[in-house]
Design a protein around this motif. Structure first.
Motif, PDB file in Angstrom:
ATOM      1  N   SER A 101      23.232  29.406  -9.769  1.00  8.27           N
ATOM      2  CA  SER A 101      23.575  28.169  -9.676  1.00  8.27           C
ATOM      3  C   SER A 101      24.352  26.588 -10.533  1.00  8.27           C
ATOM      4  CB  SER A 101      22.221  27.322  -9.499  1.00  8.27           C
ATOM      5  OG  SER A 101      21.364  27.509 -10.957  1.00  8.27           O
ATOM      6  N   SER A 102      24.240  27.003 -11.896  1.00  7.83           N
ATOM      7  CA  SER A 102      24.673  27.513 -12.921  1.00  7.83           C
ATOM      8  C   SER A 102      25.513  27.558 -13.664  1.00  7.83           C
ATOM      9  CB  SER A 102      24.057  25.723 -13.622  1.00  7.83           C
ATOM     10  OG  SER A 102      23.206  27.418 -15.016  1.00  7.83           O
ATOM     11  N   GLU A 117      32.454  19.059 -17.964  1.00  6.68           N
ATOM     12  CA  GLU A 117      31.160  18.963 -17.337  1.00  6.68           C
ATOM     13  C   GLU A 117      31.346  18.883 -16.215  1.00  6.68           C
ATOM     14  OE1 GLU A 117      28.348  17.812 -20.184  1.00  6.68           O
ATOM     15  OE2 GLU A 117      28.942  19.484 -21.901  1.00  6.68           O
ATOM     16  N   THR A 173      29.384  18.413 -11.957  1.00 13.00           N
ATOM     17  CA  THR A 173      28.573  19.244 -10.786  1.00 13.00           C
ATOM     18  C   THR A 173      29.717  19.787 -10.053  1.00 13.00           C
ATOM     19  OG1 THR A 173      26.606  18.701 -10.942  1.00 13.00           O
ATOM     20  CG2 THR A 173      27.164  19.434  -8.452  1.00 13.00           C
ATOM     21  N   TYR A 202      31.271  21.941  -6.013  1.00 11.47           N
ATOM     22  CA  TYR A 202      30.330  22.559  -4.702  1.00 11.47           C
ATOM     23  C   TYR A 202      31.996  23.661  -3.780  1.00 11.47           C
ATOM     24  CZ  TYR A 202      27.832  18.188  -5.110  1.00 11.47           C
ATOM     25  OH  TYR A 202      26.877  17.326  -5.428  1.00 11.47           O
ATOM     26  N   PRO A 228      25.664  23.711  -4.772  1.00 15.48           N
ATOM     27  CA  PRO A 228      25.544  23.145  -5.594  1.00 15.48           C
ATOM     28  C   PRO A 228      25.901  24.054  -6.564  1.00 15.48           C
ATOM     29  CG  PRO A 228      23.920  22.595  -5.154  1.00 15.48           C
ATOM     30  CD  PRO A 228      24.791  23.319  -3.953  1.00 15.48           C
ATOM     31  N   GLU A 232      26.864  23.249 -11.112  1.00 17.40           N
ATOM     32  CA  GLU A 232      25.881  22.820 -12.153  1.00 17.40           C
ATOM     33  C   GLU A 232      26.872  23.150 -13.353  1.00 17.40           C
ATOM     34  OE1 GLU A 232      23.244  20.472 -15.108  1.00 17.40           O
ATOM     35  OE2 GLU A 232      22.514  21.761 -13.494  1.00 17.40           O
ATOM     36  N   ASN A 268      27.750  22.681 -16.975  1.00 21.26           N
ATOM     37  CA  ASN A 268      27.991  21.029 -18.184  1.00 21.26           C
ATOM     38  C   ASN A 268      26.873  22.899 -19.149  1.00 21.26           C
ATOM     39  OD1 ASN A 268      25.033  21.816 -18.064  1.00 21.26           O
ATOM     40  ND2 ASN A 268      26.002  19.719 -16.889  1.00 21.26           N
ATOM     41  N   LYS A 289      18.514  22.019 -19.431  1.00 25.94           N
ATOM     42  CA  LYS A 289      18.525  21.654 -18.662  1.00 25.94           C
ATOM     43  C   LYS A 289      16.600  21.212 -18.821  1.00 25.94           C
ATOM     44  CE  LYS A 289      21.449  24.266 -15.863  1.00 25.94           C
ATOM     45  NZ  LYS A 289      21.736  25.320 -17.357  1.00 25.94           N
TER      46      LYS A 289
END
Length: 376
Positions: A207-208, A251, A253, A255, A268, A270, A272, A276
């Motif tokens: 997710s990131s 950096e 978000t 999709y 999504p 993320e 960066n 977190k």
């Protein structure tokens, strides 16, 4: 005489009621979409007879007979009827042409349904989903149900005696399901209600990301990367895999988007190197006072070697533990804005999934005395 007149009137009404029940002969509880014959069992003064039908189709009329195919659809609680319009002889011997007799009909129709059950199934799901025919009008129940399933390009019918059906999911293809009901004494099925069943896109991947990440999509449609200008790029790897690559130190978000017809599914990501979690603490600390800033990592994120810095000023700070920093502002702390106070940046840094990461918090150093002119 008065008593005799009342009794005579009552006998006349009773006789008329009994006769009215026999004026039109025929089936009062017919099946829908089948043909039934009705007979006018009376006399028309002028010899004329006409028929009218509500919620039925006239198949044939001959002298005092009519054949009707009753509709399976109904309004409200049902209002089928057949009327015979004739003339009645009046006491003066003339004919009253406005007379009619009506036979109420209750067709053995079946209510329409709502289909209750999952309309979206995750891509890759294999197993059964239960769907239920929820009746709309309990006055017209069904005794059996006809389910039609479209899956894998094939139509298949199933009959049940209960209003529930287990649909076996064996692929990710297009699907829909419909249901009809009928009364056990009739051959005609009621209104068909259809429910489209959509297979969603399932995303697997981080997710990131710090630099790049690989994503596997089950049941992908047209795959694009949205909100990604200047932030990241998308590369198709084949075999339902895509790679998202960070551009420099950008950096934001983005999709990962899968479009299947009118249905859109987003995942999504993320991008960066910010830690977190959340930074909490007082909005401001007055000269001569203390306050504590706390960093709370987002669940599942682990950081090591946490260290704190405060960007300016002759303050003192004490790291209570890795996640809490106590800041003390001297009474004579120099303020550039002696009325409204100054902002300083409190930063916590740590080693994380993207190497050295950081999180910032804006803290205002406030004067001991309130501003005499807040607009300054």
């Amino acid at each position: 005489m008065k008593i005799k007149f009342v009794i005579t009137a009552m006998l006349f009404i009773l006789f008329s009621t009994l006769r009215a029940q026999d004026v039109i002969l025929g089936e009062k509880n017919p099946c829908p979409e089948e043909t039934y014959e009705y007979i006018f069992n009376g006399i028309s003064c002028d010899g004329n007879l006409t028929w009218s039908v509500n919620h039925g189709t006239v198949i044939q009329t001959t002298s005092n007979r009519i054949k009707i195919s009753w509709h399976k659809d109904f309004v409200g609680n049902g209002s089928w009827h057949v009327r015979a319009h004739f003339s009645r002889q009046k006491s003066d011997g003339s004919c009253d042409v406005s007379s009619y007799h009506e036979l109420p009909i209750k067709v053995n129709a079946v209510s329409a349904f709502n289909i209750i059950g999952d309309r979206e199934i995750p891509g890759g799901f294999r197993g059964t989903k239960t769907y239920t025919a929820q009746i709309k009008n309990t006055l017209f129940p069904a005794s059996s149900y006809l389910w039609t399933v479209f899956s894998g390009g094939t139509l298949t019918n199933y009959t049940t005696t209960v209003p529930s059906f287990n649909l076996n999911i064996t692929d990710d293809g297009t699907k829909w399901i419909s249901v009809q009901g009928k009364n056990s004494t009739c051959s005609s099925w009621g209104q068909s209600i259809k429910a489209d069943i959509f297979t969603t896109t399932t995303f697997t991947g981080p997710s990131s990301i710090c630099d790049e990440g690989t994503y596997t999509l089950i049941n992908p449609g047209t795959v694009t990367l949205e909100n990604a200008a200047g932030i990241a790029t998308l590369t198709a790897l084949g075999n339902n895999q895509w790679k998202v690559t960070r551009i420099g130190s950008a950096e934001g978000t983005v999709y990962l988007k899968s479009s299947i017809g009118v249905n859109i599914y987003n995942f999504p990501i993320e991008i960066n190197s910010e830690m977190k979690g959340t930074m909490t603490g007082p909005g401001g600390i007055k000269q001569g006072m203390s306050g504590t800033i706390t960093f709370t990592p987002l669940t599942g994120n682990n950081y090591t070697n946490l260290a704190w810095t405060v960007d300016a000023g002759a303050h003192t700070s004490l790291q209570i533990d890795p996640y809490n920093l106590k800041i003390t502002i001297p009474p004579n702390y120099p303020l550039y804005d002696t009325y409204n106070g100054d902002d300083v940046i409190v930063t916590v840094k740590a080693n994380g999934e993207c190497g050295l990461m950081e999180k910032n918090y804006v803290l205002r150093i406030l004067p001991r005395q309130p501003s005499p002119n807040p607009q300054q």
